[in-house]
Enzyme design. Sequence first.
Site, PDB file in Angstrom:
ATOM      1  N   GLU A 193       0.849  -1.191   0.000  1.00  0.00           N
ATOM      2  CA  GLU A 193       0.000   0.000   0.000  1.00  0.00           C
ATOM      3  C   GLU A 193       0.880   1.235   0.000  1.00  0.00           C
ATOM      4  O   GLU A 193       1.803   1.351   0.815  1.00  0.00           O
ATOM      5  CB  GLU A 193      -0.952   0.046   1.196  1.00  0.00           C
ATOM      6  CG  GLU A 193      -1.813   1.302   1.159  1.00  0.00           C
ATOM      7  CD  GLU A 193      -2.958   1.316   2.157  1.00  0.00           C
ATOM      8  OE1 GLU A 193      -3.813   2.205   2.049  1.00  0.00           O
ATOM      9  OE2 GLU A 193      -2.987   0.444   3.036  1.00  0.00           O
TER      10      GLU A 193
ATOM     11  N   ASP B 224      10.062   6.835   1.332  1.00  0.00           N
ATOM     12  CA  ASP B 224       9.531   7.055  -0.005  1.00  0.00           C
ATOM     13  C   ASP B 224       9.283   5.721  -0.697  1.00  0.00           C
ATOM     14  O   ASP B 224      10.197   4.915  -0.868  1.00  0.00           O
ATOM     15  CB  ASP B 224      10.527   7.904  -0.803  1.00  0.00           C
ATOM     16  CG  ASP B 224      10.091   8.125  -2.249  1.00  0.00           C
ATOM     17  OD1 ASP B 224       8.902   7.947  -2.544  1.00  0.00           O
ATOM     18  OD2 ASP B 224      10.960   8.484  -3.066  1.00  0.00           O
TER      19      ASP B 224
ATOM     20  N   ASP C 112      -2.886  12.238  -3.894  1.00  0.00           N
ATOM     21  CA  ASP C 112      -3.090  13.673  -4.107  1.00  0.00           C
ATOM     22  C   ASP C 112      -3.408  13.934  -5.577  1.00  0.00           C
ATOM     23  O   ASP C 112      -2.627  13.590  -6.457  1.00  0.00           O
ATOM     24  CB  ASP C 112      -1.815  14.426  -3.711  1.00  0.00           C
ATOM     25  CG  ASP C 112      -2.029  15.925  -3.585  1.00  0.00           C
ATOM     26  OD1 ASP C 112      -2.862  16.466  -4.353  1.00  0.00           O
ATOM     27  OD2 ASP C 112      -1.375  16.562  -2.755  1.00  0.00           O
TER      28      ASP C 112
ATOM     29  N   LYS D 162      -4.656  21.536 -10.133  1.00  0.00           N
ATOM     30  CA  LYS D 162      -4.286  22.503 -11.161  1.00  0.00           C
ATOM     31  C   LYS D 162      -3.547  21.808 -12.304  1.00  0.00           C
ATOM     32  O   LYS D 162      -2.663  20.981 -12.079  1.00  0.00           O
ATOM     33  CB  LYS D 162      -3.406  23.603 -10.562  1.00  0.00           C
ATOM     34  CG  LYS D 162      -4.132  24.490  -9.547  1.00  0.00           C
ATOM     35  CD  LYS D 162      -3.229  25.586  -9.034  1.00  0.00           C
ATOM     36  CE  LYS D 162      -3.960  26.482  -8.028  1.00  0.00           C
ATOM     37  NZ  LYS D 162      -3.080  27.565  -7.492  1.00  0.00           N
TER      38      LYS D 162
ATOM     39  N   ASP E 160     -11.317  10.269  -5.902  1.00  0.00           N
ATOM     40  CA  ASP E 160     -12.592  10.977  -5.917  1.00  0.00           C
ATOM     41  C   ASP E 160     -12.525  12.214  -6.814  1.00  0.00           C
ATOM     42  O   ASP E 160     -13.378  13.088  -6.739  1.00  0.00           O
ATOM     43  CB  ASP E 160     -13.020  11.368  -4.499  1.00  0.00           C
ATOM     44  CG  ASP E 160     -11.974  12.221  -3.792  1.00  0.00           C
ATOM     45  OD1 ASP E 160     -10.901  12.493  -4.388  1.00  0.00           O
ATOM     46  OD2 ASP E 160     -12.216  12.615  -2.629  1.00  0.00           O
TER      47      ASP E 160
ATOM     48  N   THR F 194     -14.512   5.438   3.911  1.00  0.00           N
ATOM     49  CA  THR F 194     -14.016   6.255   5.012  1.00  0.00           C
ATOM     50  C   THR F 194     -15.019   7.360   5.328  1.00  0.00           C
ATOM     51  O   THR F 194     -15.943   7.631   4.551  1.00  0.00           O
ATOM     52  CB  THR F 194     -12.663   6.896   4.657  1.00  0.00           C
ATOM     53  OG1 THR F 194     -12.875   7.844   3.591  1.00  0.00           O
ATOM     54  CG2 THR F 194     -11.664   5.839   4.201  1.00  0.00           C
ATOM     55  N   LYS F 195     -14.834   8.041   6.442  1.00  0.00           N
ATOM     56  CA  LYS F 195     -15.753   9.120   6.816  1.00  0.00           C
ATOM     57  C   LYS F 195     -15.703  10.252   5.790  1.00  0.00           C
ATOM     58  O   LYS F 195     -16.721  10.886   5.499  1.00  0.00           O
ATOM     59  CB  LYS F 195     -15.429   9.641   8.210  1.00  0.00           C
ATOM     60  CG  LYS F 195     -14.029  10.215   8.384  1.00  0.00           C
ATOM     61  CD  LYS F 195     -13.792  10.664   9.821  1.00  0.00           C
ATOM     62  CE  LYS F 195     -12.390  11.239   9.998  1.00  0.00           C
ATOM     63  NZ  LYS F 195     -12.137  11.653  11.403  1.00  0.00           N
ATOM     64  N   PHE F 196     -14.519  10.486   5.191  1.00  0.00           N
ATOM     65  CA  PHE F 196     -14.397  11.529   4.187  1.00  0.00           C
ATOM     66  C   PHE F 196     -15.126  11.126   2.908  1.00  0.00           C
ATOM     67  O   PHE F 196     -15.773  11.944   2.255  1.00  0.00           O
ATOM     68  CB  PHE F 196     -12.918  11.805   3.904  1.00  0.00           C
ATOM     69  CG  PHE F 196     -12.163  12.250   5.115  1.00  0.00           C
ATOM     70  CD1 PHE F 196     -12.330  13.540   5.611  1.00  0.00           C
ATOM     71  CD2 PHE F 196     -11.305  11.402   5.778  1.00  0.00           C
ATOM     72  CE1 PHE F 196     -11.649  13.964   6.737  1.00  0.00           C
ATOM     73  CE2 PHE F 196     -10.615  11.802   6.906  1.00  0.00           C
ATOM     74  CZ  PHE F 196     -10.787  13.096   7.386  1.00  0.00           C
ATOM     75  N   GLU F 197     -15.030   9.843   2.548  1.00  0.00           N
ATOM     76  CA  GLU F 197     -15.714   9.353   1.359  1.00  0.00           C
ATOM     77  C   GLU F 197     -17.225   9.397   1.558  1.00  0.00           C
ATOM     78  O   GLU F 197     -17.970   9.796   0.650  1.00  0.00           O
ATOM     79  CB  GLU F 197     -15.253   7.930   1.046  1.00  0.00           C
ATOM     80  CG  GLU F 197     -15.730   7.410  -0.290  1.00  0.00           C
ATOM     81  CD  GLU F 197     -15.135   6.056  -0.629  1.00  0.00           C
ATOM     82  OE1 GLU F 197     -15.587   5.463  -1.624  1.00  0.00           O
ATOM     83  OE2 GLU F 197     -14.227   5.602   0.091  1.00  0.00           O
TER      84      GLU F 197
END
Length: 251
Positions: A77, A129, A152, A156, A188, A230-233
């Site tokens: 992962e 990394d 991420d 832009k 997303d 997830t809670k954000f999803e």
Amino acid sequence: MNTENTPPQDGAEAPKPFMRTIKSFVKRAGRTTVGQAKAFQQLGPRFLLPYQQSLLDFQAAFASPDAAPTQRPVVLEIGFGMGEATAKIAATLADTNFLCCEVHEPGVGALLKRIGENQLTNIRICAHDAVEVIDHMLPLASLDGVHIFFPDPWHKTKHNKRRLIQAPLVAKLAARLKPGGYLHCATDWEPYAQQILEVLSAEPQLRNRALASNPELKGYAPKPHYRPLTKFENRGIRLGHGVWDLVFERV
């Protein structure tokens, strides 16, 4: 470290020049909590793997003091954030070992804390990394899967070149998958989903699982059962935002 001038390990291809500028992470601000610091102290010696410039012995890395060594599937992962989904997936897929790369110290501490709270034994963390981990620690054709969830998106256009999912990295990952092993990405941000689909489709070592099983989804996959919301999803879904899963396999 300049991986371009580092001799490759036995069984690994030479690193590609693009890695001089592209990394698998961006440093983020954050403060380690008392609970996370305690997890580092108590659980770090067992669950943290140091970065090394030699190929990793998975059986030794995941050995448990309470059980005999076993051969289990291994999933890499890249970028687990605060480890919420990672811990849930590791609990769901208890017979799979997870090698997780993340450089964000509070995130590493948070996942260590979740490991302790949920008594998980099938996770190891390399706080380094992921590109260098791939280059130097992972043997060719050694992984059963790779998870990259919500990298991420660099919204832009002028920053799109900083996105993680690009052809050179995908080629490295594909080379380290066993035949039939899978690469699962989720995002997303629809423009990034389109780019990921394009990049993965262009990699000759991979084929899209969804094209054969779900042609009506235009290359995207249904959310696999093991990836939790997830809670954000969940918040994004309530706001009408989409999530795109892409699952390709090594031919």
